[in-house]
Scaffold this motif. Structure first.
Motif, PDB file in Angstrom:
ATOM      1  N   ARG A  38      24.574 -47.038  32.418  1.00 23.31           N
ATOM      2  CA  ARG A  38      24.440 -46.963  33.891  1.00 23.31           C
ATOM      3  C   ARG A  38      25.504 -47.889  34.463  1.00 23.31           C
ATOM      4  O   ARG A  38      26.063 -47.498  35.435  1.00 23.31           O
ATOM      5  CB  ARG A  38      23.082 -47.215  34.447  1.00 23.31           C
ATOM      6  CG  ARG A  38      22.018 -46.044  34.452  1.00 23.31           C
ATOM      7  CD  ARG A  38      20.938 -46.276  35.321  1.00 23.31           C
ATOM      8  NE  ARG A  38      20.266 -47.320  35.131  1.00 23.31           N
ATOM      9  CZ  ARG A  38      19.267 -47.768  34.162  1.00 23.31           C
ATOM     10  NH1 ARG A  38      18.946 -46.679  33.480  1.00 23.31           N
ATOM     11  NH2 ARG A  38      18.601 -48.889  34.155  1.00 23.31           N
ATOM     12  N   ARG A  39      25.466 -49.022  33.924  1.00 23.11           N
ATOM     13  CA  ARG A  39      26.352 -50.155  34.409  1.00 23.11           C
ATOM     14  C   ARG A  39      27.869 -49.872  34.349  1.00 23.11           C
ATOM     15  O   ARG A  39      28.703 -50.211  34.943  1.00 23.11           O
ATOM     16  CB  ARG A  39      25.765 -51.428  34.099  1.00 23.11           C
ATOM     17  CG  ARG A  39      24.492 -51.812  34.529  1.00 23.11           C
ATOM     18  CD  ARG A  39      24.039 -53.118  33.768  1.00 23.11           C
ATOM     19  NE  ARG A  39      23.148 -53.631  34.870  1.00 23.11           N
ATOM     20  CZ  ARG A  39      22.585 -54.949  34.720  1.00 23.11           C
ATOM     21  NH1 ARG A  39      22.897 -55.689  33.650  1.00 23.11           N
ATOM     22  NH2 ARG A  39      21.499 -55.323  35.433  1.00 23.11           N
ATOM     23  N   ASN A  41      28.946 -46.994  34.116  1.00 22.67           N
ATOM     24  CA  ASN A  41      29.488 -45.642  34.984  1.00 22.67           C
ATOM     25  C   ASN A  41      29.679 -46.499  36.405  1.00 22.67           C
ATOM     26  O   ASN A  41      30.526 -45.843  37.054  1.00 22.67           O
ATOM     27  CB  ASN A  41      28.126 -44.752  34.888  1.00 22.67           C
ATOM     28  CG  ASN A  41      28.277 -43.845  33.565  1.00 22.67           C
ATOM     29  OD1 ASN A  41      29.197 -43.882  32.963  1.00 22.67           O
ATOM     30  ND2 ASN A  41      26.913 -43.186  33.364  1.00 22.67           N
ATOM     31  N   ALA A  42      28.718 -47.412  36.683  1.00 27.33           N
ATOM     32  CA  ALA A  42      29.031 -48.189  37.892  1.00 27.33           C
ATOM     33  C   ALA A  42      30.123 -48.521  38.235  1.00 27.33           C
ATOM     34  O   ALA A  42      31.137 -48.500  39.133  1.00 27.33           O
ATOM     35  CB  ALA A  42      27.814 -49.023  38.222  1.00 27.33           C
ATOM     36  N   LEU A  53      33.002 -46.031  38.475  1.00 27.32           N
ATOM     37  CA  LEU A  53      33.081 -45.442  39.823  1.00 27.32           C
ATOM     38  C   LEU A  53      33.972 -46.382  40.749  1.00 27.32           C
ATOM     39  O   LEU A  53      34.550 -45.979  41.523  1.00 27.32           O
ATOM     40  CB  LEU A  53      31.611 -45.248  40.406  1.00 27.32           C
ATOM     41  CG  LEU A  53      31.159 -44.296  41.601  1.00 27.32           C
ATOM     42  CD1 LEU A  53      31.721 -44.939  42.638  1.00 27.32           C
ATOM     43  CD2 LEU A  53      31.945 -43.067  41.510  1.00 27.32           C
ATOM     44  N   PRO A  59      26.402 -37.840  35.232  1.00 23.80           N
ATOM     45  CA  PRO A  59      25.228 -38.500  34.558  1.00 23.80           C
ATOM     46  C   PRO A  59      24.029 -37.253  34.530  1.00 23.80           C
ATOM     47  O   PRO A  59      23.605 -36.677  35.234  1.00 23.80           O
ATOM     48  CB  PRO A  59      24.786 -39.603  35.577  1.00 23.80           C
ATOM     49  CG  PRO A  59      25.757 -39.801  36.312  1.00 23.80           C
ATOM     50  CD  PRO A  59      26.614 -38.833  36.539  1.00 23.80           C
TER      51      PRO A  59
END
Lengths: 311, 311, 311, 311
Positions: free
Chosen positions: D233-234, D236-237, D240, D272
């Protein structure tokens, strides 16, 4: 001016400086500079007649560092003339000596030949088409010629140390290279740059080397014409506006003479028509200029009325 | 120097300038400046004996704009002494005259008193504790006193126009106010600032007003001591390093005199010990300084040997 | 998700936050914000079905400050559509919320609508052709409509205080005005800006007002279409990349939801398709975002698996 | 989602892109990239079940360039954990991909791992204590493992060309070295950096390699856990907020997916829970990101409703 008054003033100032306890901070980014004695102080003034007034450690060699930039600019102007100004500007930088921000804004063109980036660009011009060793030999011989002293040498330990740790300068050089401002391999240019900054000279030698700037481009004792009168004036103007990094305004305000400082603690100053002056004290102020050097020059110009901004 | 040579040189230069077709671009951000005739040119030199050599439109008033900053600095130093330097620096800016970037980096302290932000900060110091009208009266009377001419006035149309459109200056002032650098209401300070920039003077009046800077702080004809010799030297030093915005290095390099320009096309230059000089031509170069003004001054210092960087 | 789990999670987090001693620093640039109790904490989550989970000071109004920028952007897009993007960009700023440096580099165009300059430019667009009072009324009614609560008001004391001390914002506005980015008188635009930042809302009201962003532009309870689904997504994207000033990357990294913070300590966050979330705690971190607000949201998204960056 | 719809959508987009005449500018700073056919276009989407939808030049290898930064960051986090964040930040840069200005302001710490400086700092961390050849082998084997394809290689001609001309990157590396941010010899770090940027992969290989990011850190087909769900997730963040240089805001606004671009024209994007996506078209937009790549992804997310900012 009587040589008497000059001798007395120089002696007084040397004594006053010896007694001061505020001495600034010796440059410590390489061990060779860090271990210089902070108590050191030297002052030499050579007037138009060639009279030498010397005080303190007048014959102790120190690392001239950025003061060499005045002489490499002189050499480059001799070789390339106004082509120099295609790769380096003539304006004060408004930032620290090793700032890279300005290079990004102005597409790799350094603001003036006396900040690191500008001096590297000038060195690259001297190097053009030669081996580093040859270019360096030329620079050294030029210094020996100007100072009339063939004993001047490069401190190889200083040069090696700078080369080993000079990442900021390597960043500046690579950055300019990316904009096409440098012609030679980055390592070549940096090698010559680090070595000419590592030239060791005494105040006596330095003041001798600067005489042409005080006398319309000509050494009045030997009669050698080094540069034209106009070029001498222009180099002096550049020293006045850009010679002390982001402390140039302050130096002009307090001392009132063109001058160029180095992180070794030396300053070359020029009183046009009157004298060539070299001062050395290794402790630096916040802008990276010799602390006592500036104070001594301020006292000198005040007592002798040598500021170019009044009579 | 013979007054004859001076008269002849001024006349020659005025004639040469009249014939040039490269005249720069007249400032057009307000209509009052935009409609000035680009053919205008005036030059006045007043030597140490008070002899006035005049050429071209010597008596035509123009908007002195930023040249007023030299005189407001002089006034502020008289009132507040070195407290001035708590709110404004003494270093060249390395950026355009109206840049706000430097203010962010240095927490609202302008780099020098000759960029817009610095001059606004100085104006605020003059204003302190007074009404705008009083402060402005004081500035105007100071100009009249220096120029020995009570006919000098403010061009209200110019002032009103600047006030109506001076958003960049309002940004600078508010920005400094946010850092606590200004004491007075922003509108008060800006009002005084816009008005002193709108003072209209001729080259003759301006050269007269600048005489104290050329002669150790004293008007040699009236004998009035305006400032100390040291302060005159220091103001000259600031003009040399900071007087032409981001073209200050270039002016020093080419002209070799302390000088202050304004977007109205005027330049006040000082040859210490020799003369006070005012030149005017409304077309500007890329740095916002008078195009022919600089060229005329370069010719003048070259022909008369007046550069402070050589003899 | 069961409303049970949601209620329990919100209650737990509210309790955990009440016990923490690290609370950040309450904004102190105006007295009205400075005297808010640092112990305050509120959290409200409204899910797709309209279920409200509330914890802590859920009904205590606080100054929404920059959170209003989400709603003024929404309004401006409704009025001007893509013309909004002619005067404001869509990129993170890489600098502090009130930086002016970027404006100089990019000729007065703010990087995004959520830094102060960008929000002022957006406010100016809403104002166009109206009196400040009318524009402000429109903004306030929009907030009341979205929150379905006509009791929402502007805290006039906060607005007056901001207006009295907002020199930095006045600098930004004047700077943009100098580039022609603002259409209205600077004072008008700033007046509206300061007032909409001074709207006071509770977490409950704020979470209600943000529901359309979580549900494709439509309030699922009332069925009102506020914006198109695409526009809702795009506003969310802007909140994700720009909603926390120079802490936006950190918020995305830790929380993983679009969100907009204000210096009053509030944060509006959006879990697309799942919930609208409002949190408030007045202590701020170094980037000016609510310290416990971020920690609470990080805990919430972790426990509920609501990050948009994973499932 | 039916694989049918996915296949059809991918085929349609590939066809639409083939017909567009606006193709951006192929990177031309090295000849190896400049001679790539601007007509090239490839698109591969791999869904959660491992179904592969491929369009255009799906199997043509291209230089992944900066996309490699996602994988070197993943490797470095695996080796050094949060120590990574001592030498690189997590905020968008607000400047171009190769800007050095930010480094000066923040003392050599790059803003994020996806601008060049940040990726060099991350590479230095992978290198620590190893020979360049070993570190590079490790990176390459990691890519082969993730893509389940041992045929992936480094394009030595590209690497050699970058090394010969990568002065800007050498400036960045030396600059960071001067602040002590790099541990290894600059040449070592740059050597590894230039080589991992020169890895050549097809869209099919790249989409395969990115699957762990779309599925909580785990390749759903092989069951290999590459990183924890939180780390996925991180990453991906970070993609972004920082994955498209100074076009990151625009990509989030238009596409609404985490993604990382390279100057070779490739983009890796992550939906995701839904899919891993690779697109390639060598023409770049003004921010240096694939022009048609972005347009194709915008079409894809719109048609499939895959934006993370709405449902």
């Amino acid at each position: 001016m009587s040589t008497d008054l000059l001798d007395r003033t120089v002696a007084e100032i040397a004594e006053e400086m010896a007694q001061r306890t505020d001495r600034g901070e010796v440059a410590n980014y390489i061990p060779e500079l860090a271990r210089v004695d902070p108590q050191g102080f030297g002052l030499v003034v050579i007037d138009a007649d060639g009279h030498v007034a010397a005080g303190g450690d007048a014959d102790l060699p120190f690392s001239i560092q950025s003061i060499s930039k005045v002489f490499t600019l002189t050499l480059a102007l001799g070789k390339a003339g106004d082509r120099v100004w295609r790769r380096v500007g003539r304006e004060p930088s408004g930032t620290a000596f090793n700032s890279i921000v300005q290079l990004e804004r102005e597409r790799g063109i350094p603001r003036n030949p006396f900040i690191n980036a500008g001096a590297i660009a000038v060195t690259d011009l001297i190097l053009s088409g030669h081996q580093p060793r040859e270019a360096l030999g030329e620079i050294l011989r030029f210094m020996q010629f100007l100072a009339a002293d063939s004993a001047i040498t490069i401190d190889e330990a200083v040069a090696a140390s700078e080369q080993r740790t000079g990442f900021r300068n390597a960043a500046l050089a690579n950055y300019m290279k990316s904009f096409g401002v440098l012609d030679n391999p980055v390592d070549y240019t940096l090698g010559v740059y680090f070595h000419h900054c590592a030239i060791a000279m005494s105040c006596r030698q330095l003041a001798m080397a600067g005489r042409f700037l005080a006398h319309n481009g000509r050494n009045p004792s030997t009669g050698h014409n080094v540069v034209s009168a106009q070029r001498a004036r222009r180099i002096n103007a550049l020293m006045l506006t850009c010679g002390h990094y982001d402390g140039s305004g302050e130096f002009a305000y307090r001392v009132g003479l063109p001058g160029k400082s180095g992180v070794g603690g030396g300053v070359l100053a020029v009183a046009p028509g009157k004298a060539s002056i070299a001062v050395w004290s290794p402790g630096l102020d916040a802008s990276g200029n010799s602390h006592l050097g500036r104070i001594a020059l301020e006292a000198l110009t005040k007592r002798l009325g040598w500021s170019i901004f009044g009579v």
